[in-house]
Design an enzyme around this catalytic site. Structure first.
Site, PDB file in Angstrom:
ATOM      1  N   ARG A 165      10.030  -8.383  -3.749  1.00 57.55           N
ATOM      2  CA  ARG A 165       8.957  -7.499  -3.246  1.00 57.55           C
ATOM      3  C   ARG A 165       9.457  -6.061  -3.121  1.00 57.55           C
ATOM      4  NH1 ARG A 165       7.087 -11.533  -4.447  1.00 57.55           N
ATOM      5  NH2 ARG A 165       5.681 -12.906  -3.297  1.00 57.55           N
ATOM      6  N   SER A 236      -0.137 -12.197   2.091  1.00 58.77           N
ATOM      7  CA  SER A 236       0.993 -12.418   3.005  1.00 58.77           C
ATOM      8  C   SER A 236       1.243 -11.140   3.803  1.00 58.77           C
ATOM      9  CB  SER A 236       2.256 -12.731   2.212  1.00 58.77           C
ATOM     10  OG  SER A 236       2.020 -13.830   1.377  1.00 58.77           O
ATOM     11  N   GLU A 332       5.113  -6.971   4.910  1.00 57.70           N
ATOM     12  CA  GLU A 332       5.010  -6.675   3.468  1.00 57.70           C
ATOM     13  C   GLU A 332       3.882  -5.660   3.240  1.00 57.70           C
ATOM     14  OE1 GLU A 332       4.813 -10.192   0.869  1.00 57.70           O
ATOM     15  OE2 GLU A 332       3.263  -9.147  -0.273  1.00 57.70           O
TER      16      GLU A 332
HETATM   17  C1  LIG Z   1      -5.497 -12.692  -0.933  1.00 57.68           C
HETATM   18  C2  LIG Z   1      -4.255 -11.941  -1.365  1.00 57.68           C
HETATM   19  C3  LIG Z   1      -3.232 -12.616  -1.996  1.00 57.68           C
HETATM   20  C4  LIG Z   1      -2.058 -11.942  -2.396  1.00 57.68           C
HETATM   21  N1  LIG Z   1      -1.076 -12.648  -3.017  1.00 57.68           N
HETATM   22  C5  LIG Z   1       0.044 -12.018  -3.434  1.00 57.68           C
HETATM   23  C6  LIG Z   1       1.073 -12.736  -4.125  1.00 57.68           C
HETATM   24  O1  LIG Z   1       0.977 -13.929  -4.349  1.00 57.68           O
HETATM   25  N2  LIG Z   1       2.179 -12.053  -4.514  1.00 57.68           N
HETATM   26  C7  LIG Z   1       2.308 -10.705  -4.301  1.00 57.68           C
HETATM   27  O2  LIG Z   1       3.340 -10.161  -4.698  1.00 57.68           O
HETATM   28  N3  LIG Z   1       1.349 -10.003  -3.670  1.00 57.68           N
HETATM   29  C8  LIG Z   1       0.214 -10.615  -3.233  1.00 57.68           C
HETATM   30  N4  LIG Z   1      -0.765  -9.917  -2.585  1.00 57.68           N
HETATM   31  C9  LIG Z   1      -0.570  -8.470  -2.324  1.00 57.68           C
HETATM   32  C10 LIG Z   1      -1.240  -7.557  -3.371  1.00 57.68           C
HETATM   33  O3  LIG Z   1      -2.157  -8.257  -4.148  1.00 57.68           O
HETATM   34  C11 LIG Z   1      -0.195  -6.929  -4.288  1.00 57.68           C
HETATM   35  O4  LIG Z   1       0.732  -6.173  -3.540  1.00 57.68           O
HETATM   36  C12 LIG Z   1      -0.849  -5.990  -5.324  1.00 57.68           C
HETATM   37  O5  LIG Z   1       0.089  -5.587  -6.294  1.00 57.68           O
HETATM   38  C13 LIG Z   1      -1.481  -4.775  -4.669  1.00 57.68           C
HETATM   39  O6  LIG Z   1      -2.255  -4.136  -5.645  1.00 57.68           O
HETATM   40  P1  LIG Z   1      -3.299  -3.019  -5.261  1.00 57.68           P
HETATM   41  O7  LIG Z   1      -3.789  -2.421  -6.519  1.00 57.68           O
HETATM   42  O8  LIG Z   1      -4.333  -3.574  -4.348  1.00 57.68           O
HETATM   43  O9  LIG Z   1      -2.337  -1.986  -4.494  1.00 57.68           O
HETATM   44  P2  LIG Z   1      -2.652  -1.081  -3.229  1.00 57.68           P
HETATM   45  O10 LIG Z   1      -2.842  -1.964  -2.029  1.00 57.68           O
HETATM   46  O11 LIG Z   1      -3.728  -0.127  -3.539  1.00 57.68           O
HETATM   47  O12 LIG Z   1      -1.281  -0.298  -3.100  1.00 57.68           O
HETATM   48  C14 LIG Z   1      -0.113  -0.967  -2.724  1.00 57.68           C
HETATM   49  C15 LIG Z   1       1.039   0.046  -2.733  1.00 57.68           C
HETATM   50  O13 LIG Z   1       1.287   0.458  -4.065  1.00 57.68           O
HETATM   51  C16 LIG Z   1       1.125   1.866  -4.209  1.00 57.68           C
HETATM   52  N5  LIG Z   1       0.463   2.086  -5.494  1.00 57.68           N
HETATM   53  C17 LIG Z   1      -0.686   1.524  -5.921  1.00 57.68           C
HETATM   54  N6  LIG Z   1      -0.961   1.934  -7.180  1.00 57.68           N
HETATM   55  C18 LIG Z   1       0.040   2.765  -7.543  1.00 57.68           C
HETATM   56  C19 LIG Z   1       0.317   3.523  -8.721  1.00 57.68           C
HETATM   57  N7  LIG Z   1      -0.476   3.519  -9.803  1.00 57.68           N
HETATM   58  N8  LIG Z   1       1.462   4.288  -8.735  1.00 57.68           N
HETATM   59  C20 LIG Z   1       2.305   4.313  -7.675  1.00 57.68           C
HETATM   60  N9  LIG Z   1       2.077   3.629  -6.537  1.00 57.68           N
HETATM   61  C21 LIG Z   1       0.961   2.855  -6.467  1.00 57.68           C
HETATM   62  C22 LIG Z   1       0.276   2.301  -3.032  1.00 57.68           C
HETATM   63  O14 LIG Z   1       0.563   3.645  -2.658  1.00 57.68           O
HETATM   64  C23 LIG Z   1       0.695   1.321  -1.962  1.00 57.68           C
HETATM   65  O15 LIG Z   1       1.880   1.761  -1.321  1.00 57.68           O
HETATM   66  C24 LIG Z   1      -1.941 -10.561  -2.170  1.00 57.68           C
HETATM   67  C25 LIG Z   1      -3.002  -9.857  -1.544  1.00 57.68           C
HETATM   68  C26 LIG Z   1      -4.150 -10.547  -1.150  1.00 57.68           C
HETATM   69  C27 LIG Z   1      -5.279  -9.778  -0.506  1.00 57.68           C
END
Ligand SMILES: Cc1cc2nc3c(=O)[nH]c(=O)nc-3n(C[C@H](O)[C@H](O)[C@H](O)COP(=O)(O)OP(=O)(O)OC[C@H]3O[C@@H](n4cnc5c(N)ncnc54)[C@H](O)[C@@H]3O)c2cc1C
Length: 351
Positions: A165, A236, A332
């Site tokens: 992570r 998580s 996380e």
């Molecule tokens: C139901 C559920 C299940 C999940 N299961 C998992 C899992 O199994 N494994 C796992 O690893 N994660 C999981 N996650 C967490 C999440 O899905 C991941 O972290 C995902 O990659 C976040 O994507 P996002 O586009 O929503 O990012 P955001 O929430 O919008 O951003 C997350 C972080 O990344 C940064 N960021 C976003 N886009 C960019 C970019 N283009 N350039 C630079 N920085 C950026 C943001 O500033 C922020 O700090 C889960 C979440 C939920 C709600």
């Protein structure tokens, strides 16, 4: 292109109400010069900057007093060699849709990472992982724009410093790096990753296919995890803690069924969800926030939660687990305050 005083409720999977002073929708590379100009103006006014994807790994602790760049760059280019498929994917593409399209096209490999919410550009940031696979296993390189200089740069997989992570994109040196696209390699010599958790139950008497793994992962995740569209959450909430062997051994002598995963350096990774469950916190509620009844690692917005409810609940869970097991849980989920990224300790110190 720019919205002001914009509600973020539909841009975060916790569905927490918060406002952004400004929101810039980055939909095309042709907007890069305009974006850099906006950033300069925002910096002159001492406004913080935040990059946002799908908002599924953030908690808005209060209104954001600056400029949010919502990354919506689309496009998937596919080329192939005798051995591999090469994909160049825009940072705003939906991650699960990408996985699903690859499986439909017979380009296997990403199936274990199905149904992870969010967009492609966020996947390298915390090196998303599930069921024995991680983003880094398929990453060839990551392209980003340096928001300070406007230069477009590329890092190869080794340079991304991927960990559990974790990646270079979480370090302060890379806080100005907006990921614009990623290059993935999917080998045509596909090997199943089906020895992890519930995937072990797949019928191994027949050769297992990527489509079967994909379907199993989707089924397991749909039954285990609450759908953010129905019950706000960010997956998580805490990372699985890695502790010294001595502490793990002491805990194992009192709790022989405790899940534990020895690490190459001798430390031991524990399951945060198990610890929270054993502390009897499932269903525990503070205001509109609760520990999910089925999945202790997930904190949910029961519909009416404000950020303070989630923050208080997170602190209660952290403190209870510390008291009972002497294990420190780290979150996380990325905490976002008025001036940018913060964390649970800082937020609590300021109330
Ligand atoms: C139901 C559920 C299940 C999940 N299961 C998992 C899992 O199994 N494994 C796992 O690893 N994660 C999981 N996650 C967490 C999440 O899905 C991941 O972290 C995902 O990659 C976040 O994507 P996002 O586009 O929503 O990012 P955001 O929430 O919008 O951003 C997350 C972080 O990344 C940064 N960021 C976003 N886009 C960019 C970019 N283009 N350039 C630079 N920085 C950026 C943001 O500033 C922020 O700090 C889960 C979440 C939920 C709600």
């Amino acid at each position: 292109m720019i919205e002001t005083h914009c509600s973020l409720k539909s841009f975060n999977s916790f569905a927490i109400e918060a406002q952004a002073e400004q929101l810039f929708h980055l939909t095309s590379r042709s907007q890069f010069p305009a974006l850099i100009t906006h950033i300069k103006q925002a910096k002159q006014q001492n406004m913080p900057i935040l990059i946002l994807g799908g908002g599924s790994n953030v908690l808005f602790c209060e209104d954001f007093a600056g400029l949010i760049i919502k990354v919506e760059l689309l496009g998937v280019d596919i080329t192939e060699t005798a051995h591999d498929f090469h994909l160049c994917v825009g940072a705003g593409e939906n991650w699960h849709q990408l996985v699903s399209d690859c499986i439909d096209k017979g380009m296997d490999g990403l199936e274990n990472l199905a149904l992870i919410p969010g967009v492609v550009g966020a996947a390298p940031v915390q090196n998303i992982g599930a069921y024995g696979s991680e983003f880094k296993d398929f990453c060839q390189s990551v392209e980003y724009i340096d928001l300070a200089s406007g230069e477009v740069q590329t890092l190869n997989r080794e340079q991304c410093l991927f960990g559990y992570r974790d990646s270079i994109f979480k370090t302060t040196a890379f806080k100005n790096a907006l990921i614009t696209q990623v290059q993935l390699t999917l080998s045509k010599q596909w090997q199943p990753q089906s020895r992890y958790g519930a995937l072990n139950d797949l019928d191994k008497t027949q050769p297992v296919t990527a489509k079967q793994i994909y379907q199993s992962v989707c089924e397991i995740r749909s039954t285990k995890l609450p759908d953010p569209a129905l019950l706000g959450n960010a997956g998580s909430f805490f990372k699985n803690p890695v502790v010294k062997k001595e502490l793990a051994d002491a805990l194992l002598s009192a709790h022989s069924t405790m899940p534990h995963y020895p690490q190459p350096n001798g430390d031991v990774k524990l399951a945060a969800g198990w610890l929270i469950d054993q502390a009897n916190l499932k269903g525990h509620q503070i205001g509109g926030a609760a520990v999910h009844q089925q999945q202790a690692l997930v904190l949910v917005n029961r519909g009416e939660a404000i950020a303070a409810d989630i923050i208080q609940l997170a602190a209660f869970v952290r403190d209870t687990v510390k008291q009972k097991f002497d294990v420190e849980l780290a979150h996380e989920v990325r905490f976002i305050g008025a001036q940018g990224e913060t964390n649970l300790a800082e937020v609590l110190a300021n109330v």
